[in-house]
Each structure stands twice: as structure tokens, then as C-alpha cells.
Motif scaffolding. Structure first.
Motif, mmCIF file in Angstrom:
data_model
loop_
_atom_site.group_PDB
_atom_site.id
_atom_site.type_symbol
_atom_site.label_atom_id
_atom_site.label_comp_id
_atom_site.label_asym_id
_atom_site.label_seq_id
_atom_site.Cartn_x
_atom_site.Cartn_y
_atom_site.Cartn_z
ATOM 1 N N GLU A 108 0.856 -1.183 0.000
ATOM 2 C CA GLU A 108 0.000 0.000 0.000
ATOM 3 C C GLU A 108 0.893 1.234 0.000
ATOM 4 O OE1 GLU A 108 -3.899 -0.191 2.211
ATOM 5 O OE2 GLU A 108 -2.940 1.419 3.331
ATOM 6 N N LYS A 109 0.451 2.268 -0.709
ATOM 7 C CA LYS A 109 1.212 3.523 -0.724
ATOM 8 C C LYS A 109 0.894 4.316 0.541
ATOM 9 C CE LYS A 109 1.535 3.685 -5.696
ATOM 10 N NZ LYS A 109 1.099 4.244 -6.966
ATOM 11 N N THR A 110 1.899 5.001 1.071
ATOM 12 C CA THR A 110 1.685 5.860 2.229
ATOM 13 C C THR A 110 2.363 7.191 1.944
ATOM 14 O OG1 THR A 110 3.741 5.355 3.400
ATOM 15 C CG2 THR A 110 1.919 3.809 3.714
ATOM 16 N N GLU A 111 2.156 8.148 2.842
ATOM 17 C CA GLU A 111 2.758 9.463 2.650
ATOM 18 C C GLU A 111 4.276 9.355 2.559
ATOM 19 O OE1 GLU A 111 0.874 12.279 5.386
ATOM 20 O OE2 GLU A 111 2.577 13.608 4.944
ATOM 21 N N LEU A 112 4.857 8.541 3.437
ATOM 22 C CA LEU A 112 6.318 8.386 3.455
ATOM 23 C C LEU A 112 6.804 7.442 2.366
ATOM 24 C CD1 LEU A 112 7.294 8.134 7.244
ATOM 25 C CD2 LEU A 112 8.161 9.794 5.590
ATOM 26 N N HIS A 113 5.915 6.614 1.859
ATOM 27 C CA HIS A 113 6.310 5.606 0.871
ATOM 28 C C HIS A 113 5.433 5.717 -0.369
ATOM 29 C CE1 HIS A 113 9.003 3.597 3.654
ATOM 30 N NE2 HIS A 113 8.054 3.571 4.568
ATOM 31 N N PRO A 114 5.666 6.765 -1.185
ATOM 32 C CA PRO A 114 4.826 6.949 -2.376
ATOM 33 C C PRO A 114 4.943 5.789 -3.366
ATOM 34 C CG PRO A 114 6.648 8.538 -2.339
ATOM 35 C CD PRO A 114 6.628 7.876 -1.003
ATOM 36 N N GLU A 115 6.066 5.019 -3.302
ATOM 37 C CA GLU A 115 6.202 3.856 -4.189
ATOM 38 C C GLU A 115 5.484 2.638 -3.622
ATOM 39 O OE1 GLU A 115 8.688 5.025 -2.384
ATOM 40 O OE2 GLU A 115 9.832 6.348 -3.702
ATOM 41 N N GLY A 116 5.002 2.743 -2.395
ATOM 42 C CA GLY A 116 4.352 1.605 -1.749
ATOM 43 C C GLY A 116 5.244 0.984 -0.693
ATOM 44 N N ALA A 117 4.613 0.376 0.298
ATOM 45 C CA ALA A 117 5.351 -0.342 1.341
ATOM 46 C C ALA A 117 4.710 -1.711 1.514
ATOM 47 C CB ALA A 117 5.302 0.434 2.657
ATOM 48 N N ILE A 118 5.532 -2.669 1.925
ATOM 49 C CA ILE A 118 5.038 -4.033 2.165
ATOM 50 C C ILE A 118 4.556 -4.112 3.605
ATOM 51 C CG2 ILE A 118 5.655 -6.466 2.239
ATOM 52 C CD1 ILE A 118 8.018 -5.657 0.296
ATOM 53 N N ILE A 181 31.157 -8.632 10.437
ATOM 54 C CA ILE A 181 29.786 -9.133 10.414
ATOM 55 C C ILE A 181 28.900 -8.030 9.865
ATOM 56 C CG2 ILE A 181 27.889 -9.951 11.878
ATOM 57 C CD1 ILE A 181 30.767 -10.589 13.665
ATOM 58 N N LEU A 182 28.003 -8.408 8.967
ATOM 59 C CA LEU A 182 27.138 -7.425 8.318
ATOM 60 C C LEU A 182 25.690 -7.735 8.707
ATOM 61 C CD1 LEU A 182 26.900 -5.070 6.314
ATOM 62 C CD2 LEU A 182 26.859 -6.750 4.453
ATOM 63 N N ILE A 183 25.027 -6.745 9.269
ATOM 64 C CA ILE A 183 23.676 -6.954 9.798
ATOM 65 C C ILE A 183 22.746 -5.847 9.308
ATOM 66 C CG2 ILE A 183 22.280 -7.173 11.906
ATOM 67 C CD1 ILE A 183 24.809 -7.916 13.429
ATOM 68 N N SER A 184 21.596 -6.242 8.785
ATOM 69 C CA SER A 184 20.565 -5.247 8.455
ATOM 70 C C SER A 184 19.364 -5.524 9.342
ATOM 71 C CB SER A 184 20.168 -5.349 6.980
ATOM 72 O OG SER A 184 21.267 -5.012 6.159
ATOM 73 N N ASP A 185 19.334 -4.872 10.500
ATOM 74 C CA ASP A 185 18.216 -5.064 11.432
ATOM 75 C C ASP A 185 17.970 -3.755 12.179
ATOM 76 O OD1 ASP A 185 16.189 -6.427 12.696
ATOM 77 O OD2 ASP A 185 17.484 -7.429 14.149
ATOM 78 N N THR A 186 18.321 -2.658 11.510
ATOM 79 C CA THR A 186 18.153 -1.325 12.107
ATOM 80 C C THR A 186 17.546 -0.428 11.033
ATOM 81 O OG1 THR A 186 20.441 -0.904 11.443
ATOM 82 C CG2 THR A 186 20.071 -1.495 13.741
ATOM 83 N N HIS A 187 17.421 0.854 11.377
ATOM 84 C CA HIS A 187 16.823 1.762 10.395
ATOM 85 C C HIS A 187 17.748 2.930 10.087
ATOM 86 C CE1 HIS A 187 15.728 4.896 13.367
ATOM 87 N NE2 HIS A 187 15.517 3.886 14.189
ATOM 88 N N ILE A 188 17.483 3.591 8.972
ATOM 89 C CA ILE A 188 18.199 4.818 8.644
ATOM 90 C C ILE A 188 17.444 5.984 9.275
ATOM 91 C CG2 ILE A 188 19.296 4.023 6.521
ATOM 92 C CD1 ILE A 188 16.983 5.242 4.939
ATOM 93 N N TYR A 189 18.111 7.119 9.343
ATOM 94 C CA TYR A 189 17.474 8.253 10.000
ATOM 95 C C TYR A 189 16.248 8.711 9.217
ATOM 96 C CZ TYR A 189 17.065 12.417 12.760
ATOM 97 O OH TYR A 189 16.592 13.377 13.606
ATOM 98 N N SER A 190 16.405 8.837 7.910
ATOM 99 C CA SER A 190 15.276 9.159 7.036
ATOM 100 C C SER A 190 15.726 8.882 5.600
ATOM 101 C CB SER A 190 14.853 10.622 7.179
ATOM 102 O OG SER A 190 15.848 11.471 6.623
ATOM 103 N N ARG A 191 14.797 8.909 4.692
ATOM 104 C CA ARG A 191 15.162 8.695 3.279
ATOM 105 C C ARG A 191 16.119 9.772 2.809
ATOM 106 N NH1 ARG A 191 9.949 6.559 -0.043
ATOM 107 N NH2 ARG A 191 11.072 7.601 -1.713
ATOM 108 N N GLU A 192 15.939 10.973 3.345
ATOM 109 C CA GLU A 192 16.772 12.108 2.920
ATOM 110 C C GLU A 192 18.110 12.108 3.653
ATOM 111 O OE1 GLU A 192 13.471 12.399 3.834
ATOM 112 O OE2 GLU A 192 13.091 12.162 1.685
ATOM 113 N N TYR A 438 7.465 -2.144 5.408
ATOM 114 C CA TYR A 438 8.829 -1.906 4.940
ATOM 115 C C TYR A 438 8.711 -1.342 3.537
ATOM 116 C CZ TYR A 438 13.856 -2.836 4.255
ATOM 117 O OH TYR A 438 15.205 -2.717 4.029
ATOM 118 N N GLY A 439 9.280 -0.144 3.341
ATOM 119 C CA GLY A 439 9.146 0.542 2.058
ATOM 120 C C GLY A 439 9.828 -0.212 0.921
ATOM 121 N N LEU A 440 9.184 -0.219 -0.235
ATOM 122 C CA LEU A 440 9.817 -0.828 -1.412
ATOM 123 C C LEU A 440 11.107 -0.073 -1.744
ATOM 124 C CD1 LEU A 440 6.664 -1.469 -3.636
ATOM 125 C CD2 LEU A 440 8.143 -3.201 -2.577
ATOM 126 N N PHE A 441 11.082 1.252 -1.604
ATOM 127 C CA PHE A 441 12.269 2.084 -1.810
ATOM 128 C C PHE A 441 13.421 1.574 -0.949
ATOM 129 C CE2 PHE A 441 14.838 5.606 -0.157
ATOM 130 C CZ PHE A 441 15.281 6.229 -1.310
#
Lengths: 460, 460
Positions: A108-118, A181-192, A438-441
């Protein structure tokens, strides 16, 4: 590298379809009712690793849920990156707040995820994120671009304290030998403002019980003459944090790393809009430890939160009972150099100390975890920063997160390797909450960043 | 009278068997899932009234559960006693603390009940007690000993606030016209010290909700920077009672009847052994309003108790969440001349006043009830006292109970008649708790006392 990125571009839809299949499995490690789903999920992850080109793929049994292993050793003389992730998810309750069932993913698309999020439980934490690594690996394999060795361990008990992981790592130090060790289980500050997480808080988690009378009592016949455990527990919880927002547990701050004014100024550059922060979670006002910004309160300062409370009659209508017992789940986020054992012990002593004489209290520790810091001048950090700068086309900053990934400290101790926390979620992904997404972006930026990290790291 | 008592003696076993059938019906009025059981129970009560010799038996529909009516008018010039009882029961949870299922009655001997006690939800509150009246009536009918008129109303919503009763009574003042109301829904002080209840506390019952963030949050990412509704609710509950055990709600004590030192001295003659009291409920120490005995705290003084609390994650294991909302059920026991409307309003204002600005609170009233007093020089009291003195062979004292039977005040207002609270339970019957029971001794003493009451009252 361009071949790899092209391959990713061409396979985007399939990547999403495959992730959907994984998200449909209700791999809730906290609830024994979902035992088979967790096991099924492990098998599915192993299948994906195999199909992507990994060797030695194995669903390794443990005392708890299995750990999925796979590797690709192209040259023993090259560096080895160990990718860690977890295929278990948080319980989805309260279920009635989900717009659609938590294990029926949709976009579904959201304000923060105009491309859609899962949208689905586990979409951001952590299925959507570890799956990026499998797909990036597949892309590197298909385009002959893997520049160094890679190993995978994807566990199934992260949401319940990674109980089996330490033993597994200790028993398999050779198999898991790696350079980082490489881990992706956190978030970025923002898309920008993309960031690499350089600090994590530790965790001490306890369950407390207050027992008053030895059976439930009629509140009319006994009310006013006996200690009501709900009141006693409420008073005790109220005492845990003082008016300045400081935790009152004796010795709680003894080992807290004091962050320099310089570093605090630097980190507050990231400072978001406090009005926006409040608006995003529907609050009129915030609160917390006096003398610190919201960003500091959630990163460089330790905290204490009740995560659950229950006692007495909680059904429909009215029941005039004084319950025998009341309960709460309480967790504390730790910063360097606090340790979970130290803090759990201090909490237990304090909670017992402030309990009135006319009740019995019990403190039961759940899992804990050490805090962690990755200095921003390391090869690991720099490889991640550069990879994300290429993928996002923006400057990347270091960021300390308030969350906990207790295993980073353990990896460093046992394997002697630093963890790079290159997560791609957003703060607003509602992980641990209804309508996690989780944003598709973010998903695709992650898949693109990973081969770039491998390239930088292998070169560096 | 001897014929009647002989008849009772000969039919004891059948009385118990019949009561067992009634106790097997799970007539839980608070839980809509048991709707049909409650309705079935009403039919069963009507059947018993008919079989015992009542006329005009009717299952009267209301907006809620039906009220069962029956009567025997032997002479309109004689006085009329209206018997009230309730066939609905409290929810049985927590179920796992019952030794046997709550709706499968059985008899077991206990220290206090060497003849055996009937264990089942509703055995004492109130099925076992109102059923004594039907069986005593049967005995008087069979032995031609009914000395005056009798009417029965047995309702099905007492445990949820008797919502339909007031309307029903107001619409049927002629049908229900009577000289006094006889109720067995209370307990005696002890087997050795029988009592008639002359005072009851009123009730104000509310549900409160505290909302912080507009969604559940991850306690690692947000902990320390937002108001946690569990903490806020705990602090607010802690504020409701001060260190002297006094309720802090503004104006709470304004209308409280101050009981004279003389009357307090008289009532404290009943005073039990505080050590025994503590031992009976497994407490090391008690607490309550400063300056009053336990007996006074539970009778002539108003109280406030949380009857339930819930919020956040309460399942197995650990979940690191800051919930959006936390809830509590809170009830206040009232004494003359407090009123439930007054106190509910005062509580609501106070709770809203002490709420911090950064949360939203909601207070929803449940049912309430007026406090009640029966002076000990009335004809009604004296008829009951004498009846029980004959049956027990012991002096009977007046006793103020801490519980609430809100309808006594309504009966007085609408029907202009006093209620006699001639209950036969024991404090230790565990009503509203797991393993509720009712002594066979008490059950039979009750059935014997009732014809004696009718005799005394008709003569008086």
C-alpha cells in the motif's frame, strides 16, 4: 558492478514475490503455538540460500529453534563477510489494530512511501532486511561479481533473546571465522538522511510479580483492610523513575559512559523537528530524563519501561475482586559500560528493597544483551558509508540507535570481529507494532547497497 | 412449627440434590457467551417455585435477563414478605485455580465445615442462599404453616449491577407491594457468632483508560523519550490513596456519616483475632485507613480498590513494546450518605485533574449502588434476630458488612419497605474467588431460620 545492479533492476518483482511467501509464515518464536511455523520458516530460508548459490547450506539444530547456515568461499585468502539476520518475528497482538491480517502481506502507498510499502509482521524486522542479503548475493553470483567470501547465519530466536546463538557461535568458531559481520536489522534516519548505525543499547528484561493475599478476595468484604497487589505494584512502578526522569534503582548509573559535550553537539545535528516527532505518534508532549534531548534520551542514555502489566479482572463488565497477584514486564535499555547481569541484579535488589513488608515479590530475569559501539573510523564503517552514499546519492552520517541487538557484543567477543549495522528501515516502520511495514524504496536501496559494500570492503 | 422443621429434616438430601442441578448451570451474567445458560437458569428457578407451591409464577422479560416472579397470597389482610435473590453468578476466572470445574458441584469437608461444604460457583452467592427460601417455603406449604403472604423476585443481573431491576420494580409497584423484603445474600460473622447484617456499603465502579502515543511503539527506539501509559497510570493509581490510607479524590469524604465513638466501641466487640484474619488470607501484614480497625475499614469507612489492570504485552516471553494505552477497573465502596453519582463524578474530575498533559484519559462509569442501614430496633430486624437465635441456639448481634447490595436502597425508595439481610454464608466462602463454597451447616440453618422468621414477623 553495473551488471549486478542491472540484474537487480530486472528481478525486482520476483524479489518481492519471494519475500511475500516468507512473510506468510507466522514464525512467532515467543509463542509455542507457532512452533511448526518457525521450523517451516527455517527450511524456507535454507531453500532460498541454496537457490541463490550458497554452498554447505544447513538447517543447524540447537536447543531452541534452528540456525540456518550457508556460505560461498571463493578464495580463502580473501576477506570473509558474515551476514547475520533472523527469521523469527514478534507476536502480532493486538490483532484487532491491524488493518489486514499480519501474515497476509500486501502493498500500500503511504505518505512516506509513495512507491508503496510491504505491510506484514516481519516485513522490516527482519525478514525483509535479511532477505535483501540473499537477493544481493544471488545478483553477485549470477553476474560473477562476488569480490570476497561470504557466510550466512540466519537465526530463529532473536525476538526471544537469541538463547541458542552464543552456544552455536562458540561451538563453531572455525566455521564462522570472518573479518566482519554485516547486519541489516536497524533503520536509517530518514530517506533524505541515510545513516549507518554505530551504537546500540543493551537490554535487561525482567518479569515482576507482587503477591498480597493468598487468594482473590471480594473487594467489598476485604477492601480497605488488605494490601491490594495492583496498588502496591503501581506504587512500586511509580517509584522506579523520579520527577527528573531519572531511574531510581540504586547504582543504576554507576557505569554509564558519559558522552562528551562535543560528541553530543555532533549527534544533535541530526536533530529532527520535535513538533513532527510528537505529531508522528500523536502526542501533546514528551517526557524523559532532564537535561537531554529526545535523540539523546533514546541513544546515549539508559532507560526503563514497563512493557506490560496485568492483574485482577480484565474481561468485559465489572467484577469486584482484589486479586491475589499483579504482574509487570519491565525492560531497561543499557548504554556502555552497563552490563545486563549487573543491571538485572541491581534492579532485583532495589525492587525487593522497596516492596512493603506485607507483600511477597518475585523478580524473574528474561534475556539481556550488552550495549555496542562501532567507531566511525573503522574500515567496516567506511565501507558501509561509501556504499550507501553511492546507492542513495547523499551524504551518510553515523547514528546511535536506542534499540538493542545484544549479539553484536557477543560476536566481537567470540569471533573477534566488528559488526556493521547497515539497516535500511525507517523509524516509522511500526516494527513490534500493528501494521508493520517496509518501504519498497528501502528494500531495493538495500539490495543495491549490499554489493557496493562488498566491493568497498574487499578493496579496502 | 415442629412439623415444618421435621419436614425439612426429612428432605435434606433432596434439597442438596436439587441445588446441585441449579449450580450446574453456568449463569454468568457478565459474559455474553453464557447468554443461554442464564436464560436456562431463569426457567429452572421458575420450575422450582411452581413445584414448591407458588402461584402466578412467571419468567418476566426485561431489557436484560429475566426476573422470575412467584407468590402465595393466603390472606390480603396479613402482612406480605417479599423474598429477593439472584440466580446469576460471577465469572469463575482464574479457572486454573479451581480444584475442580466451577460448574460441577461437589461436597468436601473442610476445617471450618466438618459436615462438608458445597463447592461450586454460586454455591454461596447466591444460588445456595435464595434456594433456601424456596425450600423453606415448600416446607411451610407442605405442613400448612405459612403464616402470612409471600412473594418472590429472583433476578439475573445482580453481578452486573441489577440494570433491569429498578425499572421492573417501578413498573410493578402493586404486584410487588409488601411490608418487608427478605434477602439472603450476605454472611454471618461466624458459626459461633451469628449476626444479622444491618449495614451495607454502596458502590461506584469505573473503568479508566490512559492513552499516550497513538500506536504501540518499540521501547528501544522510543523508550525514555515518550510518556509510557503504564507508568502514567501507575503513578495516577499511586496518587489515589495517600500514606495514611486516605482516598485523595477531592471531596470524597464530604458526605461520609461519622459513626459515634459509642457505636464504634459496640461494633468492635465483634472484633476477631487480627492474627487469624491475616493467616486466613496468607498476609504478613494488613494496611488501610489510619485510625480505624480492620472491621471498621471494611464497614463504616469508604474505600477504593483497583479490581483489574492491563496494558502492553501480557503473553509468554518478552516483548519490548511501549503500549499506546493502559487500562484499569476501579471501584469505590461507599457509606451513608455518599451516593454513587456524586462519587463517580468526583472521581472522574479528580482523575482528569491529576492526568499529565501529555496523555489523554477516559473514565467510563459502570454500575453503582447506594449504601444502606437497617436500624436494630425495627420489627424486621427483631424478627430475624429471634429466628436465628432459635435456630442457632446463640445470641445474635447486628453486623455491618463491607459489601454492597445496591438494590436495598432502591427497594426502600420505590416500595417503601425495609430489607432484612438475613444471610447465612461465611466470610471464608470465597465468593467471587476460585473454589467458592457454602457449608451444609449454613444451608440447613438457613432453611430452618426462614420459617421461624415468618412466624415471628407475622406475629410481631
Amino acid at each position: 558492478m553495473q551488471d549486478t545492479l542491472n540484474y537487480i533492476q530486472e528481478n525486482k518483482q520476483r524479489y518481492v514475490d519471494e519475500l511475500f511467501e516468507l512473510l506468510k509464515i507466522a514464525s512467532i518464536s515467543a509463542d509455542p503455538a507457532y512452533n511448526q511455523d518457525v521450523l517451516d520458516c527455517a527450511e524456507k530460508v535454507a531453500e532460498h540460500l541454496k537457490n541463490s548459490g550458497a554452498d554447505q547450506v544447513e538447517v543447524c539444530e540447537t536447543d531452541g529453534y534452528p540456525i540456518v547456515y550457508g556460505e560461498k568461499i571463493i578464495n580463502p585468502d580473501l576477506p570473509t563477510v558474515l551476514v547475520y539476520g533472523h527469521y523469527d518475528v514478534q507476536p502480532p497482538d493486538p490483532l484487532d489494530l491491524w488493518k489486514k491480517p499480519p501474515f497476509e502481506p500486501y502493498i500500500e502507498k503511504t505518505e512516506l512511501h509513495p512507491e508503496g510499502a510491504i505491510f506484514a509482521r516481519g516485513s522490516a524486522d527482519d525478514k525483509g532486511q535479511f532477505f535483501m542479503h540473499i537477493k544481493a548475493f544471488e545478483a553477485m553470483m549470477k553476474t560473477n561479481a562476488l569480490p570476497c567470501n561470504v557466510k550466512f547465519i540466519i537465526e530463529g530466536e532473536e525476538e526471544v533473546g537469541s538463547k541458542s546463538l552464543e552456544g552455536f557461535v562458540k561451538n563453531n568458531t572455525e566455521k564462522l571465522a570472518c573479518d566482519c559481520i554485516l547486519i541489516s536489522d536497524t533503520h536509517i534516519y530518514s530517506r533524505e538522511q541515510p545513516t549507518v548505525t554505530t551504537g546500540l543499547r543493551g537490554l535487561s528484561y525482567v518479569e515482576v510479580e507482587v503477591e498480597g493475599p493468598n487468594r482473590d478476595l471480594h473487594s467489598g468484604l476485604y477492601g480497605g483492610a488488605v494490601p491490594n497487589p495492583i496498588h502496591v505494584l503501581s506504587r512500586m512502578i511509580a517509584k522506579l523513575i523520579d520527577e527528573d526522569g531519572r531511574i531510581t534503582v540504586d547504582g543504576f548509573y554507576d557505569n554509564v559512559l558519559v558522552v562528551s559535550e562535543e560528541e553530543r553537539a555532533e549527534m544533535n545535528k541530526l536533530k529532527d523537528n520535535p513538533e513532527e516527532f510528537k505529531k508522528s505518534i500523536g502526542l501533546e508532549g514528551v517526557e524523559g530524563e532532564k537535561g537531554y534531548t529526545a535523540l539523546e534520551r533514546t541513544s546515549i542514555r539508559p532507560t526503563l519501561d514497563c512493557n506490560g502489566i496485568w492483574g485482577g479482572y480484565t474481561g468485559e463488565g465489572a467484577k469486584t475482586v482484589i486479586p491475589s497477584k499483579a504482574f509487570a514486564k519491565i525492560s531497561m535499555r543499557l548504554v556502555p559500560y552497563q552490563t545486563p547481569d549487573e543491571i538485572t541484579e541491581k534492579f532485583k535488589n532495589y525492587f525487593e528493597k522497596i516492596a512493603p513488608d506485607n507483600v511477597r515479590v518475585k523478580v524473574t530475569p528474561h534475556h539481556g544483551g550488552m550495549p555496542y559501539v562501532l567507531p566511525s573510523d573503522t574500515k567496516e564503517y567506511l565501507a558501509a558509508k561509501k556504499a550507501m552514499e553511492t546507492a542513495f546519492g547523499k551524504e551518510v552520517l553515523p547514528y546511535r540507535s536506542g534499540g538493542s541487538i545484544p549479539i553484536t557484543a557477543m560476536f566481537e567477543q567470540v569471533l573477534g570481529a566488528k559488526s556493521v549495522l547497515m539497516g535500511f528501515g525507517l523509524d516509522s516502520d511500526a516494527i513490534h507494532s500493528p501494521n508493520e511495514h517496509y518501504g519498497l524504496f528501502n528494500f531495493f536501496k538495500g539490495i543495491e547497497s549490499i554489493p557496493l559494500f562488498f566491493e568497498n570492503y574487499a578493496k579496502g
